[in-house]
Design a protein around this motif. Structure first.
Motif, PDB file in Angstrom:
ATOM      1  N   UNK A 487       0.366  -1.642  -0.160  1.00  0.00           N
ATOM      2  CA  UNK A 487      -0.080  -0.195  -0.113  1.00  0.00           C
ATOM      3  C   UNK A 487       0.187   0.828   0.283  1.00  0.00           C
ATOM      4  N   UNK A 488       2.615   0.720  -0.183  1.00  0.00           N
ATOM      5  CA  UNK A 488       2.760   2.333  -0.651  1.00  0.00           C
ATOM      6  C   UNK A 488       3.377   2.355  -2.061  1.00  0.00           C
ATOM      7  N   UNK A 489       2.896   3.462  -2.775  1.00  0.00           N
ATOM      8  CA  UNK A 489       2.947   3.005  -4.118  1.00  0.00           C
ATOM      9  C   UNK A 489       4.520   3.205  -4.839  1.00  0.00           C
ATOM     10  N   UNK A 490       4.455   5.202  -3.512  1.00  0.00           N
ATOM     11  CA  UNK A 490       5.473   5.653  -3.829  1.00  0.00           C
ATOM     12  C   UNK A 490       6.999   4.725  -4.013  1.00  0.00           C
ATOM     13  N   UNK A 491       7.922   4.314  -4.520  1.00  0.00           N
ATOM     14  CA  UNK A 491       9.389   3.504  -4.635  1.00  0.00           C
ATOM     15  C   UNK A 491       9.908   4.679  -3.561  1.00  0.00           C
ATOM     16  N   UNK A 492      10.188   5.772  -3.720  1.00  0.00           N
ATOM     17  CA  UNK A 492      11.686   6.542  -2.644  1.00  0.00           C
ATOM     18  C   UNK A 492      10.737   6.546  -1.637  1.00  0.00           C
ATOM     19  N   UNK A 493       9.702   6.793  -1.232  1.00  0.00           N
ATOM     20  CA  UNK A 493       8.570   7.292  -0.009  1.00  0.00           C
ATOM     21  C   UNK A 493       8.420   4.989   1.193  1.00  0.00           C
ATOM     22  N   UNK A 494       8.962   4.471   0.625  1.00  0.00           N
ATOM     23  CA  UNK A 494       8.766   3.180   1.110  1.00  0.00           C
ATOM     24  C   UNK A 494      10.038   2.698   1.181  1.00  0.00           C
ATOM     25  N   UNK A 495      11.019   3.294   0.469  1.00  0.00           N
ATOM     26  CA  UNK A 495      12.758   2.963   0.695  1.00  0.00           C
ATOM     27  C   UNK A 495      12.616   4.103   2.324  1.00  0.00           C
ATOM     28  N   UNK A 496      12.265   5.271   2.199  1.00  0.00           N
ATOM     29  CA  UNK A 496      13.294   5.848   3.235  1.00  0.00           C
ATOM     30  C   UNK A 496      12.174   5.684   5.208  1.00  0.00           C
ATOM     31  N   UNK A 497      10.426   5.204   4.384  1.00  0.00           N
ATOM     32  CA  UNK A 497       9.719   4.686   5.137  1.00  0.00           C
ATOM     33  C   UNK A 497      10.540   3.257   5.728  1.00  0.00           C
ATOM     34  N   UNK A 498      10.949   2.509   5.239  1.00  0.00           N
ATOM     35  CA  UNK A 498      11.583   1.284   5.645  1.00  0.00           C
ATOM     36  C   UNK A 498      12.780   1.153   5.641  1.00  0.00           C
ATOM     37  N   UNK A 499      13.676   1.978   5.633  1.00  0.00           N
ATOM     38  CA  UNK A 499      15.192   2.615   6.428  1.00  0.00           C
ATOM     39  C   UNK A 499      14.658   2.624   8.163  1.00  0.00           C
ATOM     40  N   UNK A 500      13.905   3.499   7.965  1.00  0.00           N
ATOM     41  CA  UNK A 500      13.420   4.489   9.882  1.00  0.00           C
ATOM     42  C   UNK A 500      12.887   2.715  10.397  1.00  0.00           C
ATOM     43  N   UNK A 501      12.347   2.330   9.582  1.00  0.00           N
ATOM     44  CA  UNK A 501      11.614   1.358  10.993  1.00  0.00           C
ATOM     45  C   UNK A 501      12.774   0.520  11.077  1.00  0.00           C
ATOM     46  N   UNK A 502      13.760  -0.118   9.798  1.00  0.00           N
ATOM     47  CA  UNK A 502      14.527  -1.431  10.156  1.00  0.00           C
ATOM     48  C   UNK A 502      15.562  -0.851  10.044  1.00  0.00           C
ATOM     49  N   UNK A 503      16.093   0.469  10.111  1.00  0.00           N
ATOM     50  CA  UNK A 503      17.914   0.571  10.579  1.00  0.00           C
ATOM     51  C   UNK A 503      18.107   0.277   9.178  1.00  0.00           C
ATOM     52  N   UNK A 504      18.413  -0.723   8.161  1.00  0.00           N
ATOM     53  CA  UNK A 504      18.417  -0.705   6.425  1.00  0.00           C
ATOM     54  C   UNK A 504      17.552  -0.652   5.986  1.00  0.00           C
ATOM     55  N   UNK A 505      18.232  -0.005   4.139  1.00  0.00           N
ATOM     56  CA  UNK A 505      17.643  -0.393   3.519  1.00  0.00           C
ATOM     57  C   UNK A 505      16.855  -1.327   3.050  1.00  0.00           C
ATOM     58  N   UNK A 506      15.539  -1.237   2.031  1.00  0.00           N
ATOM     59  CA  UNK A 506      15.091  -3.234   1.872  1.00  0.00           C
ATOM     60  C   UNK A 506      16.321  -3.615   0.836  1.00  0.00           C
ATOM     61  N   UNK A 507      16.337  -3.241   0.673  1.00  0.00           N
ATOM     62  CA  UNK A 507      17.697  -3.871  -0.663  1.00  0.00           C
ATOM     63  C   UNK A 507      19.267  -4.289   0.181  1.00  0.00           C
ATOM     64  N   UNK A 508      19.715  -4.246   1.133  1.00  0.00           N
ATOM     65  CA  UNK A 508      20.215  -4.334   2.090  1.00  0.00           C
ATOM     66  C   UNK A 508      19.804  -5.503   2.811  1.00  0.00           C
ATOM     67  N   UNK A 509      18.267  -5.579   3.749  1.00  0.00           N
ATOM     68  CA  UNK A 509      16.940  -6.037   3.914  1.00  0.00           C
ATOM     69  C   UNK A 509      17.816  -7.533   3.257  1.00  0.00           C
ATOM     70  N   UNK A 510      17.232  -7.450   2.278  1.00  0.00           N
ATOM     71  CA  UNK A 510      17.414  -8.352   1.308  1.00  0.00           C
ATOM     72  C   UNK A 510      18.507  -9.141   1.398  1.00  0.00           C
ATOM     73  N   UNK A 511      19.286  -8.698   0.933  1.00  0.00           N
ATOM     74  CA  UNK A 511      20.623  -9.500   0.891  1.00  0.00           C
ATOM     75  C   UNK A 511      21.296 -10.270   1.739  1.00  0.00           C
ATOM     76  N   UNK A 512      20.932  -9.776   3.501  1.00  0.00           N
ATOM     77  CA  UNK A 512      21.385 -10.270   4.570  1.00  0.00           C
ATOM     78  C   UNK A 512      20.368 -11.291   5.268  1.00  0.00           C
ATOM     79  N   UNK A 513      19.432 -11.257   4.517  1.00  0.00           N
ATOM     80  CA  UNK A 513      18.364 -12.910   4.918  1.00  0.00           C
ATOM     81  C   UNK A 513      18.016 -13.901   4.113  1.00  0.00           C
TER      82      UNK A 513
END
Length: 513
Positions: A487-513
């Motif tokens: 429900x967050x169609x803006x890629x940029x906004x989603x990336x900022x929100x995900x980093x604020x929530x987890x501490x890492x960007x979505x790409x890094x989170x996916x790479x490390x899991x």
């Protein structure tokens, strides 16, 4: 007192037959057996029953009356001994009286009245000596318990202190540690009866066994191993455990505490320093029983399977299991009862570390549910548990309580929560949600925070980020596809929100899991 138990020891069959016909019941006594010599008498005492009164001849084959008196007084100090003697044996009778015999009777002139008087005298002597011995035993037990407490706290004892345990350095001893795992309130209800049971056990084996109560809900038994086969010892311990469990289950909530008692047997020891090692060996089982009490064994010996310190991998696995199941109370409860329970059994994490980790998760979960008032009692309950099933019961009780209270909340907020979960992919806002449940945005905002402890926006963000984390781990979807899915169609906004929530960007989170 109960009926006096009498044992006759004489190598002359006619005399035993004559005494067999004596009206024992009229004297409030019972004849428990006959022996033809001292060795046979001692065997009856050890294997059948310890008598109150032994009526014995002096001159007998194999073991005579004098030797029998010495052994009886050493092994069974309260037993009263009556001599059967001839005129020619008076010098032996005097020796026997010096060794502690109660009285002597002439064989040639046994009189029913005289024998009854001797039994009455024996009854009074037993009462007097038992009272004295009980007082002496209580003082000795109190001293031994104080010294044993020092050993449990790994303090050193001096030579004088060690003498209180009466370890002769030649006999082989073993330590049994009984653990009574029930709530304090239930334990206090049965404490006196439990101690009476151990006193009864000690009285049955007075020459071989002593018991100590050093810690709440723990009892220590020290017994001499010599001449004891392993199987009868285990049978005795299991009988004590069965009686204790029956006592506990009869006191309160029998379905919960039918297997509350466990026992640990040490390796044999002979000296004081070896007793210290035996204590350490049984202590190793205390934490292990957090898991091993699940097994059918009631009696444990040797070394337990090792426990493992918690690792970062363990923490990650715990968090993942609980996070994946936290979408609903039912799935969370199912996870605790099956997947998480089985995982704990296999991993055998040190109980304190496991409880601390689970406690941290539960506190955060309670805060998220808006039930912070449950935190303190939950901490108390969880840290007091002594087994894995108890820990699960504590967790499940807290979750069920939260869900029970939640089920009584406003139906409109329950509808709003469900609608948000079902429409997470759609644009969501407070006015849209308020319209769905037929209330004003201001009223929904206030009720929502009262019921959940968080705002509508915080709740939506949490669900979206948790859903995104799950999709990043479990699918090959691209980042922008995941953003649209939550429900967050803006890629940029989603990336900022995900980093604020987890501490890492979505790409890094996916790479490390």
């Amino acid at each position: 007192m109960k009926k006096l138990k009498v044992l006759i020891v004489d190598d002359e069959l006619p005399l035993r037959q004559e005494l067999r016909m004596f009206p024992w019941e009229d004297c409030d006594a019972i004849l428990i057996g006959e022996a033809s010599n001292g060795e046979e008498a001692l065997r009856i005492c050890a294997e059948v029953c310890v008598p109150d009164v032994v009526i014995t001849d002096i001159t007998m084959p194999i073991m005579d009356g004098i030797a029998l008196i010495r052994e009886l007084k050493k092994r069974y100090p309260i037993v009263q001994i009556v001599l059967l003697t001839c005129h020619s044996e008076f010098q032996y009778a005097q020796e026997a009286l010096r060794l502690g015999a109660l009285e002597y009777i002439l064989k040639a002139a046994i009189d029913d009245g005289e024998l009854k008087q001797v039994l009455d005298k024996g009854r009074l002597a037993i009462k007097r000596e038992r009272k004295s011995l009980d007082s002496e035993k209580a003082e000795k037990r109190q001293l031994q318990e104080a010294l044993f407490g020092k050993l449990l706290h790994q303090q050193q004892l001096n030579n004088a202190d060690w003498k209180a345990f009466e370890l002769d350095g030649r006999s082989a001893y073993q330590l049994i540690r009984f653990i009574v795992d029930v709530p304090d309130t239930l334990y206090l209800t049965i404490k006196h009866r439990v101690q009476c049971l151990f006193s009864e056990l000690e009285a049955s084996h007075s020459d071989r066994l002593t018991w100590l109560s050093v810690r709440k809900q723990e009892y220590f038994v020290i017994f001499i191993v010599q001449d004891w086969d392993k199987e009868p010892v285990i049978n005795t311990i299991e009988d004590v455990i069965s009686r204790l469990n029956a006592m506990i289950s009869g006191a309160e909530r029998p379905h919960e505490y039918t297997h509350a008692v466990q026992a640990v047997i040490s390796e044999p020891f002979a000296k004081g320093e070896e007793l210290v090692h035996s204590i350490d060996g049984t202590t190793a089982w205390i934490e292990a029983l957090f898991y091993d009490s699940l097994e059918g064994n009631k009696v444990h010996s040797g070394l337990p399977h090792p426990l493992n310190p918690i690792t970062d991998t363990h923490v990650k696995e715990i968090s993942e299991m609980l996070r994946k199941s936290a979408w609903s109370a039912d799935s969370l409860l199912a996870c605790l009862k099956t997947e998480f329970f089985n995982w704990c059994v296999i991993q055998r994490i040190q109980p304190v570390q496991l409880k601390q980790r689970i406690l941290g998760w539960l506190v955060e979960w309670l805060k998220l549910q808006g039930d912070a008032e449950l935190i303190n009692p939950t901490i108390t309950n969880l840290m007091a548990v002594r087994s894995l099933p108890q820990m699960m019961d504590s967790l499940i009780t807290a979750i069920v309580k939260v869900e029970s209270e939640r089920s009584q909340s406003r139906s409109e907020i329950r509808s709003a929560l469900q609608w948000i979960r079902d429409n997470l992919k759609q644009p969501l806002s407070l006015p849209i949600i308020a319209e769905q449940v037929g209330l004003s945005p201001q009223y929904v905002s206030r009720l929502f925070r009262e019921e959940t402890g968080v705002s509508v926006t915080q709740y939506i963000t949490q669900l979206r980020m948790e859903k995104a984390m799950e999709l990043l781990k479990q699918t090959n979807m691209k980042i922008y596809e995941i953003a649209e899915e939550v429900g967050i169609p803006s890629y940029r906004y989603f990336t900022v929100m995900f980093r604020n929530w987890t501490g890492v960007p979505p790409t890094d989170y996916k790479r490390n899991t």
